[in-house]
Design a protein around this motif. Structure first.
Motif, PDB file in Angstrom:
ATOM      1  N   ASN A 289     -77.556  93.774  41.184  1.00 12.65           N
ATOM      2  CA  ASN A 289     -76.581  94.820  41.468  1.00 12.65           C
ATOM      3  C   ASN A 289     -75.264  94.200  41.908  1.00 12.65           C
ATOM      4  O   ASN A 289     -75.190  93.012  42.218  1.00 12.65           O
ATOM      5  CB  ASN A 289     -77.107  95.795  42.525  1.00 12.65           C
ATOM      6  N   ILE A 290     -74.222  95.026  41.943  1.00 14.45           N
ATOM      7  CA  ILE A 290     -72.883  94.555  42.338  1.00 14.45           C
ATOM      8  C   ILE A 290     -72.310  95.436  43.446  1.00 14.45           C
ATOM      9  O   ILE A 290     -71.095  95.546  43.612  1.00 14.45           O
ATOM     10  CB  ILE A 290     -71.935  94.521  41.123  1.00 14.45           C
ATOM     11  N   SER A 291     -73.187  96.050  44.233  1.00 16.05           N
ATOM     12  CA  SER A 291     -72.765  97.052  45.209  1.00 16.05           C
ATOM     13  C   SER A 291     -71.911  96.489  46.345  1.00 16.05           C
ATOM     14  O   SER A 291     -71.226  97.244  47.045  1.00 16.05           O
ATOM     15  CB  SER A 291     -73.980  97.768  45.792  1.00 16.05           C
ATOM     16  N   SER A 292     -71.927  95.171  46.537  1.00 18.68           N
ATOM     17  CA  SER A 292     -71.135  94.570  47.615  1.00 18.68           C
ATOM     18  C   SER A 292     -69.726  94.181  47.176  1.00 18.68           C
ATOM     19  O   SER A 292     -68.973  93.582  47.951  1.00 18.68           O
ATOM     20  CB  SER A 292     -71.853  93.329  48.160  1.00 18.68           C
ATOM     21  N   SER A 293     -69.355  94.516  45.957  1.00 21.72           N
ATOM     22  CA  SER A 293     -68.023  94.188  45.434  1.00 21.72           C
ATOM     23  C   SER A 293     -66.969  95.133  45.996  1.00 21.72           C
ATOM     24  O   SER A 293     -67.273  96.268  46.384  1.00 21.72           O
ATOM     25  CB  SER A 293     -68.033  94.265  43.906  1.00 21.72           C
ATOM     26  N   GLY A 294     -65.719  94.662  46.042  1.00 24.39           N
ATOM     27  CA  GLY A 294     -64.643  95.496  46.572  1.00 24.39           C
ATOM     28  C   GLY A 294     -63.272  95.086  46.046  1.00 24.39           C
ATOM     29  O   GLY A 294     -63.076  93.954  45.588  1.00 24.39           O
ATOM     30  N   ASP A 295     -62.323  96.007  46.109  1.00 23.38           N
ATOM     31  CA  ASP A 295     -60.954  95.764  45.638  1.00 23.38           C
ATOM     32  C   ASP A 295     -60.218  94.756  46.507  1.00 23.38           C
ATOM     33  O   ASP A 295     -60.532  94.558  47.683  1.00 23.38           O
ATOM     34  CB  ASP A 295     -60.142  97.069  45.678  1.00 23.38           C
ATOM     35  N   ALA A 296     -59.194  94.161  45.909  1.00 24.91           N
ATOM     36  CA  ALA A 296     -58.229  93.382  46.691  1.00 24.91           C
ATOM     37  C   ALA A 296     -57.283  94.349  47.383  1.00 24.91           C
ATOM     38  O   ALA A 296     -57.040  95.464  46.913  1.00 24.91           O
ATOM     39  CB  ALA A 296     -57.451  92.447  45.775  1.00 24.91           C
ATOM     40  N   THR A 297     -56.761  93.940  48.538  1.00 32.64           N
ATOM     41  CA  THR A 297     -55.804  94.765  49.281  1.00 32.64           C
ATOM     42  C   THR A 297     -54.630  93.884  49.689  1.00 32.64           C
ATOM     43  O   THR A 297     -54.616  92.677  49.439  1.00 32.64           O
ATOM     44  CB  THR A 297     -56.454  95.360  50.542  1.00 32.64           C
ATOM     45  N   ALA A 298     -53.679  94.500  50.356  1.00 34.24           N
ATOM     46  CA  ALA A 298     -52.534  93.728  50.846  1.00 34.24           C
ATOM     47  C   ALA A 298     -52.964  92.718  51.911  1.00 34.24           C
ATOM     48  O   ALA A 298     -52.277  91.727  52.156  1.00 34.24           O
ATOM     49  CB  ALA A 298     -51.485  94.679  51.417  1.00 34.24           C
ATOM     50  N   ASP A 299     -54.096  92.984  52.526  1.00 38.16           N
ATOM     51  CA  ASP A 299     -54.566  92.122  53.616  1.00 38.16           C
ATOM     52  C   ASP A 299     -55.549  91.041  53.184  1.00 38.16           C
ATOM     53  O   ASP A 299     -55.838  90.122  53.958  1.00 38.16           O
ATOM     54  CB  ASP A 299     -55.232  92.971  54.696  1.00 38.16           C
ATOM     55  N   GLY A 300     -56.082  91.160  51.973  1.00 43.72           N
ATOM     56  CA  GLY A 300     -57.075  90.157  51.574  1.00 43.72           C
ATOM     57  C   GLY A 300     -57.529  90.278  50.139  1.00 43.72           C
ATOM     58  O   GLY A 300     -57.252  91.278  49.450  1.00 43.72           O
ATOM     59  N   ASP A 301     -58.216  89.246  49.673  1.00 44.70           N
ATOM     60  CA  ASP A 301     -58.710  89.198  48.304  1.00 44.70           C
ATOM     61  C   ASP A 301     -59.820  90.212  48.075  1.00 44.70           C
ATOM     62  O   ASP A 301     -60.537  90.612  48.999  1.00 44.70           O
ATOM     63  CB  ASP A 301     -59.258  87.805  47.981  1.00 44.70           C
ATOM     64  N   GLY A 302     -59.955  90.587  46.809  1.00 39.06           N
ATOM     65  CA  GLY A 302     -61.088  91.386  46.397  1.00 39.06           C
ATOM     66  C   GLY A 302     -62.282  90.485  46.114  1.00 39.06           C
ATOM     67  O   GLY A 302     -62.151  89.267  45.998  1.00 39.06           O
ATOM     68  N   THR A 303     -63.446  91.087  46.009  1.00 37.85           N
ATOM     69  CA  THR A 303     -64.673  90.341  45.751  1.00 37.85           C
ATOM     70  C   THR A 303     -65.466  91.002  44.640  1.00 37.85           C
ATOM     71  O   THR A 303     -65.752  92.197  44.704  1.00 37.85           O
ATOM     72  CB  THR A 303     -65.562  90.277  47.003  1.00 37.85           C
ATOM     73  N   ALA A 304     -65.790  90.216  43.639  1.00 35.82           N
ATOM     74  CA  ALA A 304     -66.731  90.646  42.604  1.00 35.82           C
ATOM     75  C   ALA A 304     -68.027  89.900  42.881  1.00 35.82           C
ATOM     76  O   ALA A 304     -68.136  88.707  42.594  1.00 35.82           O
ATOM     77  CB  ALA A 304     -66.193  90.310  41.222  1.00 35.82           C
ATOM     78  N   GLN A 305     -68.986  90.583  43.495  1.00 38.32           N
ATOM     79  CA  GLN A 305     -70.210  89.924  43.949  1.00 38.32           C
ATOM     80  C   GLN A 305     -71.434  90.417  43.199  1.00 38.32           C
ATOM     81  O   GLN A 305     -71.691  91.615  43.119  1.00 38.32           O
ATOM     82  CB  GLN A 305     -70.418  90.133  45.447  1.00 38.32           C
ATOM     83  N   VAL A 306     -72.180  89.470  42.664  1.00 36.42           N
ATOM     84  CA  VAL A 306     -73.427  89.760  41.964  1.00 36.42           C
ATOM     85  C   VAL A 306     -74.588  89.335  42.849  1.00 36.42           C
ATOM     86  O   VAL A 306     -74.667  88.180  43.274  1.00 36.42           O
ATOM     87  CB  VAL A 306     -73.490  89.016  40.611  1.00 36.42           C
ATOM     88  N   ASP A 307     -75.470  90.274  43.148  1.00 35.21           N
ATOM     89  CA  ASP A 307     -76.658  89.995  43.949  1.00 35.21           C
ATOM     90  C   ASP A 307     -77.900  90.142  43.075  1.00 35.21           C
ATOM     91  O   ASP A 307     -78.188  91.236  42.572  1.00 35.21           O
ATOM     92  CB  ASP A 307     -76.751  90.965  45.128  1.00 35.21           C
ATOM     93  N   THR A 308     -78.616  89.052  42.908  1.00 30.21           N
ATOM     94  CA  THR A 308     -79.827  89.049  42.090  1.00 30.21           C
ATOM     95  C   THR A 308     -81.013  88.601  42.930  1.00 30.21           C
ATOM     96  O   THR A 308     -80.935  87.613  43.658  1.00 30.21           O
ATOM     97  CB  THR A 308     -79.679  88.102  40.884  1.00 30.21           C
ATOM     98  N   THR A 309     -82.103  89.345  42.827  1.00 32.79           N
ATOM     99  CA  THR A 309     -83.356  88.968  43.478  1.00 32.79           C
ATOM    100  C   THR A 309     -84.407  88.797  42.388  1.00 32.79           C
ATOM    101  O   THR A 309     -84.500  89.603  41.464  1.00 32.79           O
ATOM    102  CB  THR A 309     -83.814  90.035  44.485  1.00 32.79           C
ATOM    103  N   VAL A 310     -85.171  87.723  42.492  1.00 32.19           N
ATOM    104  CA  VAL A 310     -86.132  87.353  41.456  1.00 32.19           C
ATOM    105  C   VAL A 310     -87.506  87.138  42.067  1.00 32.19           C
ATOM    106  O   VAL A 310     -87.624  86.583  43.160  1.00 32.19           O
ATOM    107  CB  VAL A 310     -85.706  86.049  40.748  1.00 32.19           C
ATOM    108  N   ALA A 311     -88.531  87.576  41.348  1.00 26.64           N
ATOM    109  CA  ALA A 311     -89.907  87.297  41.761  1.00 26.64           C
ATOM    110  C   ALA A 311     -90.655  86.611  40.627  1.00 26.64           C
ATOM    111  O   ALA A 311     -90.526  87.005  39.458  1.00 26.64           O
ATOM    112  CB  ALA A 311     -90.629  88.582  42.154  1.00 26.64           C
ATOM    113  N   VAL A 312     -91.390  85.567  40.964  1.00 25.35           N
ATOM    114  CA  VAL A 312     -92.323  84.936  40.043  1.00 25.35           C
ATOM    115  C   VAL A 312     -93.714  85.327  40.519  1.00 25.35           C
ATOM    116  O   VAL A 312     -94.084  85.075  41.670  1.00 25.35           O
ATOM    117  CB  VAL A 312     -92.158  83.409  40.041  1.00 25.35           C
ATOM    118  N   ILE A 313     -94.473  85.953  39.644  1.00 23.14           N
ATOM    119  CA  ILE A 313     -95.748  86.550  40.032  1.00 23.14           C
ATOM    120  C   ILE A 313     -96.831  86.097  39.066  1.00 23.14           C
ATOM    121  O   ILE A 313     -96.609  86.080  37.846  1.00 23.14           O
ATOM    122  CB  ILE A 313     -95.648  88.095  39.999  1.00 23.14           C
TER     123      ILE A 313
END
Length: 349
Positions: free
Chosen positions: A215-239
């Motif tokens: 998912n990318i739910s932790s991503s956010g826009d850049a603003t006048a006060d700071g950079d934006g973030t494009a964050q990819v969060d992946t969780t993996v299971a080996v079963i």
């Protein structure tokens, strides 16, 4: 005390499995020093096989936004899992990957919905769209499966010796008849997974699976006060499964992010190594905020130990409140949200 010792041993083995490539970020100070090529930390018992895993992540294809075209944080994580017998011969192999793209504009605004979730290439199947461009009409998942099957019966050293052409494709005619994509990453990933294999409870004949959630739910826009973030969060299971019973489980995760400014220019190093959470170990930094003083890798490993021996249905019925475990025994070692962990096991059905 016996149960606690088992959990600690499993943590040590899991961390050893997670380090998979020579250039990976160095693990935390308490992480075992096992690296690719070292001997397993424990012998394989009668009827058992060792489990190996490797995850490699890249952001190098990310691009700036321009006046004519939006920018893109492009993340690819490739997963390699194997089971290996006492002689180092690969008994089963699974390969998968996730491609995630987060777009942003020249004024630093995200243009990809942060609620977007990305399925893996194996989950996409024909929808991935490689078959139409393939000279053999085979999709990515079909070619990855064919390569994985080609590795069965080989040792890590034999996998490393798979011949390639100058452009990184299979030189062996038999392999090339079913795999026409570049295989350099496959070779390195499977080799590393096999070298990192440790006994985690799997037996000969068990079914090996990889499941993932991105998912990318932790991503956010850049603003006048700071950079934006494009964050990819992946969780993996080996079963590994004996029917619907979990015989071993290994969980890892990756957080990969691209920073960009209010003009859509990338400000972070897209060529930096990206370590998994287990490889980071104590350097991930959760312990100080944990109510039980446990790092992410310790909690993920404790959950994996808890579900080993249970059926998939049993795991699906684990009680949670606000995403966290309500069972006192599980909650004593896992205080992070486990909803995704449970879902990963259920996806193996």
């Amino acid at each position: 005390m016996k149960k606690f010792a088992i959990i600690i041993l499993t943590i040590a083995l899991a961390l050893s499995v997670s380090a998979c490539k020579p250039k990976v970020v160095k693990p935390g100070p308490t992480t075992p020093t096992n690296t690719p090529g070292t001997s397993p930390s424990a012998p394989v018992g009668e009827g058992e096989v060792s489990t190996g895993f490797c995850i490699e992540t890249s952001l190098s294809d990310s691009t700036d936004a321009t006046a004519d075209k939006g920018g893109a944080a492009k993340c690819e994580s490739a997963f390699y899992a194997v089971t290996v017998d006492a002689d180092g011969v690969i008994e089963s192999c699974v390969i998968d990957a996730v491609q995630s793209t987060i777009e942003f504009s020249a004024d630093g605004k995200l243009t990809t919905d942060t609620a977007t979730e990305f399925p893996s290439k194996n989950e996409l199947g024909k929808a991935y769209g490689l078959a139409q461009a393939s000279p053999i009409g085979k999709e990515w998942n079909e070619q990855a499966k064919a390569f994985a099957q080609y590795c069965v019966g080989k040792t890590a050293q034999e996998v490393s010796g798979i011949a390639m052409t100058a452009d990184g494709k299979a030189a062996d005619a038999d392999l090339a008849s079913s795999v026409t994509i570049r295989i350099g990453g496959f070779v390195a990933g499977v080799e590393a997974a096999a070298k990192n294999a440790h006994p985690l409870g799997a037996k000969h004949g068990d079914t090996l699976k990889i499941t993932s959630m991105t998912n990318i739910s932790s991503s956010g826009d850049a603003t006048a006060d700071g950079d934006g973030t494009a964050q990819v969060d992946t969780t993996v299971a080996v079963i590994t499964l004996d029917g619907d019973k979990v015989t071993s489980c290994y969980i890892d995760g990756v957080q990969a992010s691209v920073k960009f400014d209010a003009k859509g220019k990338i400000t972070s190093d897209i060529n930096a190594d990206i370590a998994s959470k287990n490889t980071l170990g104590d350097n991930y930094g959760m312990k100080s905020a944990s109510s039980i003083g446990k790092e992410w890798y310790e909690q993920a490993t404790a959950f994996a130990s808890y579900v080993t021996g249970k059926t998939i249905a049993d795991v699906g019925n684990i009680a949670v409140s606000e995403g966290k475990a309500t069972d006192a025994d599980l909650a004593s070692s896992v205080t992070i949200r486990i909803t995704n962990f449970i879902a990963l096991i259920e996806k193996a059905e």
